[in-house]
Scaffold this motif. Structure first.
Motif, PDB file in Angstrom:
ATOM      1  N   ILE A 112       0.862  -1.187   0.000  1.00 19.87           N
ATOM      2  CA  ILE A 112       0.000   0.000   0.000  1.00 19.87           C
ATOM      3  C   ILE A 112       0.896   1.234   0.000  1.00 19.87           C
ATOM      4  CG2 ILE A 112      -1.946   1.156   1.096  1.00 19.87           C
ATOM      5  CD1 ILE A 112      -2.401  -1.507   2.649  1.00 19.87           C
ATOM      6  N   ASP A 113       1.159   1.753  -1.170  1.00 16.54           N
ATOM      7  CA  ASP A 113       2.131   2.831  -1.326  1.00 16.54           C
ATOM      8  C   ASP A 113       1.782   4.111  -0.563  1.00 16.54           C
ATOM      9  OD1 ASP A 113       3.599   1.135  -2.908  1.00 16.54           O
ATOM     10  OD2 ASP A 113       3.114   2.127  -4.792  1.00 16.54           O
ATOM     11  N   LYS A 114       0.508   4.424  -0.426  1.00 18.75           N
ATOM     12  CA  LYS A 114       0.143   5.697   0.202  1.00 18.75           C
ATOM     13  C   LYS A 114       0.520   5.784   1.682  1.00 18.75           C
ATOM     14  CE  LYS A 114      -4.667   4.339   1.040  1.00 18.75           C
ATOM     15  NZ  LYS A 114      -6.056   4.624   0.676  1.00 18.75           N
ATOM     16  N   TYR A 115       0.844   4.668   2.324  1.00 20.00           N
ATOM     17  CA  TYR A 115       1.246   4.677   3.729  1.00 20.00           C
ATOM     18  C   TYR A 115       2.750   4.477   3.921  1.00 20.00           C
ATOM     19  CZ  TYR A 115      -3.775   3.865   4.331  1.00 20.00           C
ATOM     20  OH  TYR A 115      -5.142   3.949   4.274  1.00 20.00           O
ATOM     21  N   LEU A 116       3.495   4.394   2.845  1.00 21.51           N
ATOM     22  CA  LEU A 116       4.931   4.140   2.948  1.00 21.51           C
ATOM     23  C   LEU A 116       5.656   5.334   3.565  1.00 21.51           C
ATOM     24  CD1 LEU A 116       5.748   2.467  -0.482  1.00 21.51           C
ATOM     25  CD2 LEU A 116       5.443   1.354   1.739  1.00 21.51           C
ATOM     26  N   LEU A 117       6.595   5.047   4.437  1.00 22.43           N
ATOM     27  CA  LEU A 117       7.418   6.094   5.031  1.00 22.43           C
ATOM     28  C   LEU A 117       8.132   6.891   3.967  1.00 22.43           C
ATOM     29  CD1 LEU A 117       8.682   7.487   7.519  1.00 22.43           C
ATOM     30  CD2 LEU A 117      10.441   5.704   7.484  1.00 22.43           C
ATOM     31  N   SER A 118       8.639   6.214   2.946  1.00 24.18           N
ATOM     32  CA  SER A 118       9.378   6.891   1.879  1.00 24.18           C
ATOM     33  C   SER A 118       8.502   7.856   1.087  1.00 24.18           C
ATOM     34  CB  SER A 118      10.007   5.858   0.942  1.00 24.18           C
ATOM     35  OG  SER A 118       9.015   5.062   0.346  1.00 24.18           O
ATOM     36  N   LYS A 119       7.206   7.625   1.020  1.00 27.04           N
ATOM     37  CA  LYS A 119       6.283   8.522   0.302  1.00 27.04           C
ATOM     38  C   LYS A 119       5.875   9.712   1.166  1.00 27.04           C
ATOM     39  CE  LYS A 119       5.279   5.998  -3.453  1.00 27.04           C
ATOM     40  NZ  LYS A 119       5.507   6.385  -4.808  1.00 27.04           N
ATOM     41  N   ILE A 120       5.578   9.445   2.431  1.00 28.81           N
ATOM     42  CA  ILE A 120       5.063  10.473   3.322  1.00 28.81           C
ATOM     43  C   ILE A 120       6.168  11.403   3.819  1.00 28.81           C
ATOM     44  CG2 ILE A 120       3.947  10.834   5.558  1.00 28.81           C
ATOM     45  CD1 ILE A 120       2.286   8.312   4.954  1.00 28.81           C
ATOM     46  N   LYS A 121       7.364  10.890   3.962  1.00 27.84           N
ATOM     47  CA  LYS A 121       8.469  11.662   4.530  1.00 27.84           C
ATOM     48  C   LYS A 121       8.984  12.747   3.596  1.00 27.84           C
ATOM     49  CE  LYS A 121      12.853  11.002   6.793  1.00 27.84           C
ATOM     50  NZ  LYS A 121      13.881  10.083   7.184  1.00 27.84           N
TER      51      LYS A 121
END
Length: 122
Positions: A112-121
């Motif tokens: 689930i990409d929308k919850y990835l640390l790398s996306k949100i950070k």
């Protein structure tokens, strides 16, 4: 006291378990349970993972608490370690998101990409 040889064997066993080496299947769910993780809500997240793994009878899934994950502003953090060695780090996880991770990532195999640390950070 253990002998040096016994300690070496114990170290190798622990290393293999930590990195899922030699495993042909299975997943380990690591919930950040340091002080900041607990303050951010890691307990209900951990409890959700444990209860859903049990209710779905996912015998190849291990849920464990780990210490500080190093990203306090993004807690609760959950790392999924798969038997092939891949790791996925989810952040700002709630009990609802934990349920979604179980259903989508662990059961269906869809990250689930929308919850990835790398996306949100970013």
């Amino acid at each position: 006291m253990k002998t040096l040889e016994e300690l070496k064997v114990l170290r190798e066993e622990s290393y293999n378990k930590m990195y899922m080496r030699g495993m042909t299947e299975g997943v380990r769910v690591q919930v950040g349970y340091g002080t900041c993780g607990i303050a951010a809500g890691a307990k209900p997240v951990y409890d959700t993972f444990v209860s859903e793994v049990e209710s779905l009878k996912l015998n190849n899934v291990e849920v464990t608490k780990v210490g500080c994950m190093g990203e306090c502003a993004f807690e609760p953090i959950v790392e999924i370690v798969e038997s092939n060695g891949s790791k996925t780090i989810y952040c700002l996880v709630t009990d609802r998101i934990a349920s979604e991770i179980i259903e989508e990532h662990i059961v269906k195999g869809n990250r689930i990409d929308k919850y990835l640390l790398s996306k949100i950070k970013r």
